[in-house]
Design an enzyme around this catalytic site. Structure first.
Site, PDB file in Angstrom:
ATOM      1  N   HIS A 187       0.971  -1.167   0.020  1.00  0.00           N
ATOM      2  CA  HIS A 187       0.003  -0.047  -0.059  1.00  0.00           C
ATOM      3  C   HIS A 187       0.881   1.323   0.107  1.00  0.00           C
ATOM      4  CE1 HIS A 187      -2.771  -3.178   2.136  1.00  0.00           C
ATOM      5  NE2 HIS A 187      -3.448  -2.595   1.176  1.00  0.00           N
TER       6      HIS A 187
ATOM      7  N   GLN B 292     -18.166  -6.620  -1.217  1.00  0.00           N
ATOM      8  CA  GLN B 292     -17.425  -7.523  -1.846  1.00  0.00           C
ATOM      9  C   GLN B 292     -16.988  -8.878  -1.125  1.00  0.00           C
ATOM     10  OE1 GLN B 292     -14.365  -4.301  -1.988  1.00  0.00           O
ATOM     11  NE2 GLN B 292     -12.780  -5.845  -1.711  1.00  0.00           N
TER      12      GLN B 292
ATOM     13  N   VAL C  30       4.267  -5.849  -4.844  1.00  0.00           N
ATOM     14  CA  VAL C  30       5.795  -5.599  -3.707  1.00  0.00           C
ATOM     15  C   VAL C  30       5.602  -7.003  -3.174  1.00  0.00           C
ATOM     16  CG1 VAL C  30       6.455  -4.453  -1.962  1.00  0.00           C
ATOM     17  CG2 VAL C  30       5.570  -3.400  -3.684  1.00  0.00           C
TER      18      VAL C  30
ATOM     19  N   SER D 145       0.415  -9.209   1.289  1.00  0.00           N
ATOM     20  CA  SER D 145      -1.082  -8.968   1.491  1.00  0.00           C
ATOM     21  C   SER D 145      -1.600  -8.843   2.883  1.00  0.00           C
ATOM     22  CB  SER D 145      -1.552 -10.324   0.877  1.00  0.00           C
ATOM     23  OG  SER D 145      -2.979 -10.410   1.260  1.00  0.00           O
ATOM     24  N   SER D 146      -2.618  -8.151   3.145  1.00  0.00           N
ATOM     25  CA  SER D 146      -3.162  -8.159   4.533  1.00  0.00           C
ATOM     26  C   SER D 146      -3.537  -9.548   5.212  1.00  0.00           C
ATOM     27  CB  SER D 146      -4.319  -7.223   4.333  1.00  0.00           C
ATOM     28  OG  SER D 146      -3.928  -5.887   4.051  1.00  0.00           O
TER      29      SER D 146
END
EC number: 6.3.2.1
Length: 289
Positions: free
Chosen positions: A35, A59, A176, A185-186
């Site tokens: 991010h 979503q 990244v 990734s979260s």
């Protein structure tokens, strides 16, 4: 950094910016280096940068991780402030989806939204397209920045902007990765130590396909098999898909143009996605004048 918690505050902030170039980075929070890379790119290109943090319920499917999705607002605020973000839009669900208006307009892209992740997460991309349309209309940015880790999402949003002639440049930023190749990734927070060790097989499989492609293997089925074989050898049994698609259209790759290999697999408690474009053709940004 200004805190904007509802539509009125955001619209007032946007009005004060006048004709400045505005960069926009939409996120669901739980920020990481991926991010921040988007924010830095926006900072370089634009005069003002606004980030949104909104965990979008539309979503997520009924059996997905909306309630469990990591929320780290205070840490996110500190990261954004340190990076020089100008404004943070962090609305409530009611501010985005007013309860008095349950029949809101929805945006859908049938061709792109029903394949790959859309096939196993029905309605997911309709939710993404709808909330991003609303956010773009509120922020009215010059440019919007998205990571290419979620390659299908980027393709959906790029197509939406083209089809609806939205006056915004959509810019994709390369994935990244951690030092061992795992895409940031979260949801990596869900991985325990054994699953974390397994997860690197996604990038290893992609690299295996890349080298095979460079050495002359241009058969989509064979390339996908190499990747799936790598995942299964690592003990990853629940694979939603391994697909080789046209990098621009996401249609099945027929041997012409650049192919992209896309993966979605369940590793431990996390559903992970990754991808790699095998050819040399770059993915263009989209600008509507």
């Amino acid at each position: 950094m200004e805190s904007l918690q509802d539509r009125a505050a955001l619209l007032a902030w946007r009005k004060r910016q006048g004709h400045q170039n505005i960069g926009f980075v939409p996120t669901m929070g739980c920020l990481h280096e991926g991010h921040l890379t988007l924010l830095r790119e926006a900072r370089q290109r634009c005069e003002q940068v606004v980030v949104s943090i909104f965990v979008n319920p539309t979503q997520f499917g009924p059996n997905e991780d909306f309630d469990l999705y990591p929320r780290t607002f205070e840490a996110d605020w500190a990261l954004l402030e340190a990076e020089g973000c100008d404004a943070l839009f962090h609305p409530t669900v009611a501010a985005i989806y007013p309860p008095e208006n349950p029949n809101l307009t929805h945006v859908t892209l049938p061709a792109l939204a029903g394949m790959l992740c859309g096939a196993v997460r029905p309605g997911h991309f309709d939710g993404v397209a709808t909330v991003v349309t609303l956010l773009l209309n509120l922020v009215r940015p010059t440019s919007a920045f998205f990571g290419l880790k979620d390659y299908q999402q980027f393709t959906v949003l790029r197509s939406m902007v083209q089809d609806l002639a939205m006056p915004v440049e959509v810019i994709g930023i390369p994935t990244v990765r951690e030092p061992d190749g795992l895409a940031m990734s979260s949801r990596n927070r869900y991985l325990d130590a054994p699953a974390r060790a397994q997860a690197v097989a996604l990038s290893q499989g992609l690299n295996r396909a890349y080298h095979a492609y460079q050495e002359g293997l241009h058969d989509a089925t064979a390339l996908a098999h190499l990747v799936e074989q790598t995942l299964r050898q690592a003990g990853i049994a629940r694979i939603d898909y391994v697909a080789v698609r046209d990098a621009l259209t996401l249609q099945p790759w027929q041997g012409k143009g650049a192919p992209v290999v896309l993966i979605a697999a369940h590793v431990g408690a996390a559903r992970l996605i990754d991808n790699l474009v095998l050819g040399a053709q770059p993915i263009p940004s989209v600008t509507q004048e």
